[in-house]
Design an enzyme around this catalytic site. Structure first.
Site, mmCIF file in Angstrom:
data_model
loop_
_atom_site.group_PDB
_atom_site.id
_atom_site.type_symbol
_atom_site.label_atom_id
_atom_site.label_comp_id
_atom_site.label_asym_id
_atom_site.label_seq_id
_atom_site.Cartn_x
_atom_site.Cartn_y
_atom_site.Cartn_z
ATOM 1 C CE1 TYR A 78 2.589 -4.931 0.561
ATOM 2 C CE2 TYR A 78 2.922 -3.666 2.572
ATOM 3 C CZ TYR A 78 3.404 -4.165 1.377
ATOM 4 O OH TYR A 78 4.702 -3.908 1.001
ATOM 5 N NE ARG A 98 15.161 12.557 15.868
ATOM 6 C CZ ARG A 98 16.193 13.074 16.505
ATOM 7 N NH1 ARG A 98 17.405 13.026 15.978
ATOM 8 N NH2 ARG A 98 16.034 13.669 17.686
ATOM 9 C CE LYS A 100 2.636 0.661 -2.747
ATOM 10 N NZ LYS A 100 3.345 0.857 -1.484
ATOM 11 C CG ASP A 126 -3.230 0.599 4.442
ATOM 12 O OD1 ASP A 126 -3.314 1.522 3.601
ATOM 13 O OD2 ASP A 126 -2.311 -0.234 4.434
#
Length: 379
Positions: A102, A49, A199, A174
């Site tokens: 978004y 982690r 993406k 973004d």
């Protein structure tokens, strides 16, 4: 020595494996690591982690291609956004967001962080006076998408950075739609870049992920502390897939842009299309700014159709090669109805999108096949 984008994408953080000479970073499918005595960490690894060598390779590559001080890889784009907001903001702080953000980002603010006490205002970011008027003493972040999703609006990153910094706020960009190949927000004054690496960076619709890249080392270290404390990290196989996608981002983006430009030409000439939204068009309100801050204008195209919502839905249903589906940025072309799909969570809000809008993620298929499919879908 300064390396070009494609060189960094292929080599940054990805030295051949010292044990075998493998040119591709291994997938370190391990949760924990043997320590050389109590507190004696081998190469800094103790628990996956906190850090994993495969994820480290991706994070170093992401920082390199964005020109940042530190990159961090997450389980999703929204996990990256949530970690950033809870690192920088506290209850009663304020964030300015795009008025056509978004839908998932809007949902995060409106349904999750607002309950936690974080205030936000949707503002048209192309209007610098409106942004200045919306700033308060509690504004910690000006949150930018450029191009926006799905209306493909353009914001002036350099101007907004100056405005944010004058008020002591951070500028967060973004950069998912543009990708680091087409746009470098940190070089234009942004403080943090956000990606859904699902993406364009991943590029093959086979992995979900997110990223933050900070321009300042201290901020990057603070984000890394919260990444570990909150735990929404990218797994090693996801990191490996994303890193593989990053290697070919440059060549893929050139084809995405080539194909999108041809699609735009078809849509402009089609009698059933009432408006085409694409920053590469000279009549687009943000065309001049986009031309200054982007290498090219991207692979995303939105358009509105005569006949309203019913016809927009039918166009999506009639498409065959353009796959009806959410997401974007993969090698395959996708079509969707934002109002009923990706932006349904914004219905009834100031961010509600037009019901006659269709969004395309133009892939890298043979362009004549894509054009033929759009002609029959619009027929």
């Amino acid at each position: 020595m300064t390396n070009g984008f494609e060189t960094l994408a292929i080599h940054a953080g990805q030295e051949p494996d010292p044990l075998t000479g493998a040119v591709v970073p291994p997938i370190y499918a391990t949760s924990t690591y043997k320590q050389d005595g109590v507190g004696g960490l081998r190469s800094g690894y103790e628990y996956s982690r906190s850090a994993n060598p495969t994820r480290t390779a991706l994070e170093e590559a992401l920082a390199a291609v964005e020109g940042g001080a530190r990159g961090l890889a997450f389980a999703s784009g929204l996990a990256a956004e949530d970690t950033l907001l809870r690192t920088v903001c506290k209850p009663q702080d304020h964030v300015i967001i795009p008025n056509d953000a978004y839908g998932g980002t809007y949902r995060l603010f409106a349904k999750v962080h607002e309950r936690w006490g974080l205030h936000y205002d949707p503002v048209p970011l192309h209007d610098l006076d409106a942004v200045a008027s919306a700033m308060t003493q509690k504004t910690k972040i000006v949150w930018v998408e450029t191009p926006t999703n799905p209306l493909l609006g353009i914001a002036d990153i350099a101007a907004l950075a100056e405005l944010a910094h004058e008020s002591g706020a951070l500028l967060v960009v973004d950069n998912t739609f543009a990708s680091p190949y087409l746009q470098q927000p940190l070089a234009l004054g942004a403080d943090v870049v956000v990606h859904s690496t699902t993406k364009y960076i991943g590029g093959h619709s086979d992995v979900v992920g997110g990223a933050l890249v900070a321009g300042d080392k201290d901020l990057g270290d603070e984000l890394a502390y919260h990444q570990n404390a909150m735990g929404a990290v990218a797994g090693p196989f996801d990191a490996w897939l994303t890193l593989r996608g990053l290697k070919t981002l440059g060549v893929r983006m050139d084809r995405h842009c080539d194909n999108a430009e041809r699609v735009v030409d078809l849509l402009l000439a089609h009698p059933r299309v009432t408006q085409v939204l694409y920053p590469g068009l000279s009549e687009h309100a943000g065309h001049e700014v986009a031309g200054k801050q982007m290498r090219r204008f991207g692979g995303m195209v939105s358009f509105r159709v005569a006949g309203g919502e019913a016809e927009a839905v039918q166009v999506c249903d009639r498409a065959k090669l353009f796959t009806l589906g959410e997401s974007l940025g993969g090698v395959e072309s996708l079509i969707e109805h934002p109002g009923r799909m990706t932006h349904a969570s914004a219905a009834g809000s100031p961010l509600e999108v037009p019901s006659d809008l269709v969004r395309l993620s133009v892939g890298i298929e043979t362009i004549d096949d894509l054009l033929a499919d759009l002609r029959q879908a619009l027929a």
